[in-house]
Design a protein around this motif. Structure first.
Motif, PDB file in Angstrom:
ATOM      1  N   GLY A  96       0.785  -1.230   0.000  1.00 54.62           N
ATOM      2  CA  GLY A  96       0.000   0.000   0.000  1.00 54.62           C
ATOM      3  C   GLY A  96       0.811   1.270   0.000  1.00 54.62           C
ATOM      4  O   GLY A  96       0.266   2.348  -0.296  1.00 54.62           O
ATOM      5  N   GLN A 134       0.864   2.846  -3.490  1.00 54.96           N
ATOM      6  CA  GLN A 134      -0.497   3.186  -3.907  1.00 54.96           C
ATOM      7  C   GLN A 134      -1.055   4.366  -3.120  1.00 54.96           C
ATOM      8  O   GLN A 134      -1.785   5.196  -3.676  1.00 54.96           O
ATOM      9  N   VAL A 135      -0.727   4.465  -1.830  1.00 58.19           N
ATOM     10  CA  VAL A 135      -1.164   5.621  -1.040  1.00 58.19           C
ATOM     11  C   VAL A 135      -0.511   6.892  -1.564  1.00 58.19           C
ATOM     12  O   VAL A 135      -1.140   7.959  -1.655  1.00 58.19           O
ATOM     13  N   SER A 146      -2.266   7.868  -4.835  1.00 60.95           N
ATOM     14  CA  SER A 146      -3.666   8.281  -4.716  1.00 60.95           C
ATOM     15  C   SER A 146      -3.825   9.704  -4.193  1.00 60.95           C
ATOM     16  O   SER A 146      -4.908  10.279  -4.301  1.00 60.95           O
ATOM     17  N   PHE A 159      -3.764  10.525  -1.058  1.00 61.02           N
ATOM     18  CA  PHE A 159      -4.392  10.537   0.269  1.00 61.02           C
ATOM     19  C   PHE A 159      -3.417  11.069   1.323  1.00 61.02           C
ATOM     20  O   PHE A 159      -3.777  11.883   2.164  1.00 61.02           O
ATOM     21  N   GLY A 160      -2.185  10.570   1.281  1.00 59.79           N
ATOM     22  CA  GLY A 160      -1.181  10.982   2.252  1.00 59.79           C
ATOM     23  C   GLY A 160      -0.101  11.801   1.591  1.00 59.79           C
ATOM     24  O   GLY A 160      -0.353  12.524   0.608  1.00 59.79           O
ATOM     25  N   THR A 186       5.512   8.068   3.083  1.00 56.48           N
ATOM     26  CA  THR A 186       4.436   7.117   3.405  1.00 56.48           C
ATOM     27  C   THR A 186       4.955   5.838   4.065  1.00 56.48           C
ATOM     28  O   THR A 186       4.143   4.962   4.410  1.00 56.48           O
ATOM     29  N   LEU A 203       3.494   4.343   7.298  1.00 55.49           N
ATOM     30  CA  LEU A 203       2.413   3.365   7.335  1.00 55.49           C
ATOM     31  C   LEU A 203       2.890   2.042   7.925  1.00 55.49           C
ATOM     32  O   LEU A 203       2.133   1.328   8.592  1.00 55.49           O
ATOM     33  N   TRP A 245      -4.947  11.306   7.012  1.00 57.39           N
ATOM     34  CA  TRP A 245      -3.668  10.598   7.097  1.00 57.39           C
ATOM     35  C   TRP A 245      -3.257  10.404   8.561  1.00 57.39           C
ATOM     36  O   TRP A 245      -2.741   9.339   8.923  1.00 57.39           O
ATOM     37  N   SER A 259      -6.722  -4.545  -5.135  1.00 52.36           N
ATOM     38  CA  SER A 259      -6.536  -3.097  -5.015  1.00 52.36           C
ATOM     39  C   SER A 259      -6.648  -2.395  -6.362  1.00 52.36           C
ATOM     40  O   SER A 259      -6.969  -1.203  -6.420  1.00 52.36           O
ATOM     41  N   TRP A 301      -6.514   1.155  -2.464  1.00 52.79           N
ATOM     42  CA  TRP A 301      -5.562   0.570  -1.526  1.00 52.79           C
ATOM     43  C   TRP A 301      -6.225   0.148  -0.218  1.00 52.79           C
ATOM     44  O   TRP A 301      -5.673  -0.681   0.521  1.00 52.79           O
ATOM     45  N   ARG A 302      -7.383   0.685   0.108  1.00 53.12           N
ATOM     46  CA  ARG A 302      -8.037   0.345   1.369  1.00 53.12           C
ATOM     47  C   ARG A 302      -8.460  -1.119   1.420  1.00 53.12           C
ATOM     48  O   ARG A 302      -8.611  -1.690   2.505  1.00 53.12           O
TER      49      ARG A 302
END
Length: 581
Positions: A64, A67-68, A71, A73-74, A81, A84, A132, A192, A199-200
């Motif tokens: 992930g 992918q995060v 995306s 998101f973070g 990242t 994570l 995040w 995913s 990714w979730r």
């Protein structure tokens, strides 16, 4: 009735609380053997599922990370990242050493319930969180739940599985990590890529499967637990805070330099680590078992476990990034390409069990380090030659599988070395300590990987990845050299006061009776009275003296013959003094 006085069953263990009374067994009730199989299989399924979910969640985070970042998101950089992974590893490493002790104090089933509940709730929050910062908090809660339920799963196995099946149960418990890793890598990327939540979806199995395991854990028996000292929770919190501050300082140092924030983080982390060691010196259930680490062989095994974490987690982190940049653009292909690594870990763990029984952990550790070093050399050739066409089936997949095989051998060898050094009475403590130091090594390795990806040490086509692989190669060689010093355990020296036992009893010759004196014809025959046997002194050697002490036996025979002669002479003298009728 105590456990020692209870009637034991066919498996050698006292009956569990869920067993029917023996007066009712055989009266329309199920056979005891079927109940034992049910009681054995259910704890193995639950505990193996816990280990598999924990490993799958860790590998889901490695998939992930890119992918995060893509995306939005973070943080946009995959380097940032990496928290994570780190947010999960820090509480997991801090609480693992006392997780087994918590299971002893509160009971393994109760701790399993608490850990599974926390892990499942945090996994659901990971899937639905909109921020995040909340995602990192949920990952930290997952690490806390894993630190509670993983040692409790081992305690549950040791308490409920019969001795004859315990080795196989622990083997299944350990091998479940390889199975879960293979499935996560093989299917996680595809889900995913094809699911709307992106990714979730990687964390959805952790949420639902832990909820199922929580339901099954409610039916497990309640093994007896001790009411001992409560583990040092304050020491664990200090240890976790120290690791967090030192990790942050390592990651931020290339960007900030020695600014006040970095200096404060290093100073605070060092002071907290020293405070943890000071508390561990006098606490009854410390966060760091200093007595165990004072043993040279265990310290060597713990160092090997830390080196395994330093090598394995950085390689697993850079693999998705490298494949996404150099070979594949699709996450589903990236996951499928890494799946042979998890399969190799599973095979290596199975092969290591037989080798350790025959050759000991030293050969397994050295062999695993050599395979990892050779695989790192192959990865260097791939990284440097990224401009040339690469045959995935003939080059990448075998190389990745060999790397996983080396990981499995080194992991099993270092764990077995620590367990054999600590002894069976401290097996759970040794396992918790080695797993904790492995997570600490992996956390530091991830932090150093982030630094090397941003500021590489060498000039190459892909300098960041080349620097990480070169560092892993050096650590693998160092681990192999340390493994050679882990020799076989010396047998305990015999006590000085112990006597050598006789090999075979030998018959002693029967003593001949003393000759009676011939009476004279002109004198009356003396009647020898029957005297009671003369008691031997308290320190005299009895007639049943151990064979091999022939000198003492001969002295005893001589003493009895002399005593009989004296008794006969005394009787004759007494008869001569009596008046003749």
């Amino acid at each position: 009735m105590s456990v020692l006085t209870q009637r034991r069953g066919d498996d050698g263990l006292p009956p569990l609380l869920t067993d029917p009374p023996r007066r009712l067994q055989g009266r329309g009730r199920p056979a005891p053997s079927s109940h034992k199989r049910k009681t054995t299989y259910l704890p193995v399924i639950v505990c193996a599922g816990i280990m598999g979910i924990t490993m799958a969640d860790t590998l889901a985070a490695t998939l992930g990370v890119p992918q995060v970042a893509d995306s939005g998101f973070g943080p946009k950089s995959p380097i940032d990242t990496q928290w994570l992974l780190t947010a999960f590893a820090l509480p997991y490493a801090a609480l693992l050493p006392v997780g087994g002790r918590l299971a002893d104090v509160f009971g393994p089933r109760r701790l399993l319930t608490i850990g599974l509940s926390l892990f499942s709730l945090a996994a659901f929050c990971t899937v639905i969180t909109p921020l995040w910062s909340l995602l990192l908090a949920a990952r930290a809660a997952q690490g806390l739940g894993a630190a509670l339920m993983v040692p409790a799963s081992l305690a549950m196995l040791l308490a409920t599985v019969p001795t004859t099946r315990r080795a196989a149960a622990i083997g299944v418990w350990s091998a479940s990590t390889g199975v879960a890793g293979t499935l996560m890598y093989a299917l996680g990327g595809w889900f995913s890529q094809n699911m709307e939540i992106g990714w979730r979806v990687l964390f959805v199995p952790s949420a639902f499967l832990t909820l199922l395991l929580l339901t099954l854990s409610m039916t497990l028996p309640r093994p007896p637990h001790t009411r001992g000292a409560v583990p040092d929770i304050i020491g664990c919190l200090l240890l976790g805070a120290a690791l967090a501050m030192l990790t942050w300082a390592i990651v931020q140092f290339p960007r900030r330099g020695w600014d006040p924030y970095v200096i404060g983080a290093v100073s605070g982390g060092t002071l907290m680590l020293l405070a943890t060691m000071a508390r561990s010196a006098y606490h009854k259930a410390p966060a760091i078992d200093l007595g165990l680490w004072r043993k040279g062989r265990f310290a060597l095994a713990g160092t090997l476990s830390a080196l395994y974490g330093l090598v394995s987690l950085p390689i697993l982190v850079i693999m998705p990034l490298f494949l996404g940049q150099a070979m594949f653009r699709s996450p589903e292909l990236i996951g499928a390409a890494i799946a042979p690594n998890a399969a190799g870990v599973l095979i290596g763990s199975v092969v290591a069990g037989g080798l350790i029984k025959r050759r000991g952990p030293r050969v397994v550790i050295y062999l695993g380090a050599v395979i990892i070093a050779g695989s790192c050399i192959g990865l260097l050739q791939l990284v440097i030659g990224t401009g040339r066409p690469l045959d995935v089936l003939q080059v990448w997949l075998p190389l990745n599988a060999a790397l996983g095989l080396g990981f499995g051998l080194l992991n099993a060898g270092s764990s077995a070395a620590a367990a054999l050094t600590a002894g069976p009475e401290r097996y759970a403590t040794a396992v918790g300590a080695t797993m904790s130091v492995r997570q600490v090594g992996g956390t530091i390795g991830i932090a150093v990987t982030v630094v090397l990806l941003e500021r590489p040490l060498v000039e190459a086509p892909m300098p960041g990845y080349t620097s990480v692989v070169l560092g892993s190669l050096g650590l693998a060689v160092f681990a192999g050299c340390l493994g050679l010093f882990f020799g076989a355990a010396k047998p305990p020296a015999p006590a000085r006061s112990a006597k050598r036992a006789p090999s075979r009893p030998e018959p002693r010759p029967t003593p001949r009776p003393a000759p009676r004196p011939t009476p004279r014809p002109d004198r009356p025959v003396a009647r020898t009275p029957v005297h009671p046997p003369i008691p031997l002194p308290r320190r005299a050697v009895p007639m049943s003296a151990p064979v091999g002490d022939e000198v003492a036996a001969e002295m005893l025979r001589t003493l009895k013959e002399t005593t009989n002669r004296i008794n006969l002479i005394a009787d004759v003298l007494l008869d001569q003094q009596r008046p003749t009728r």
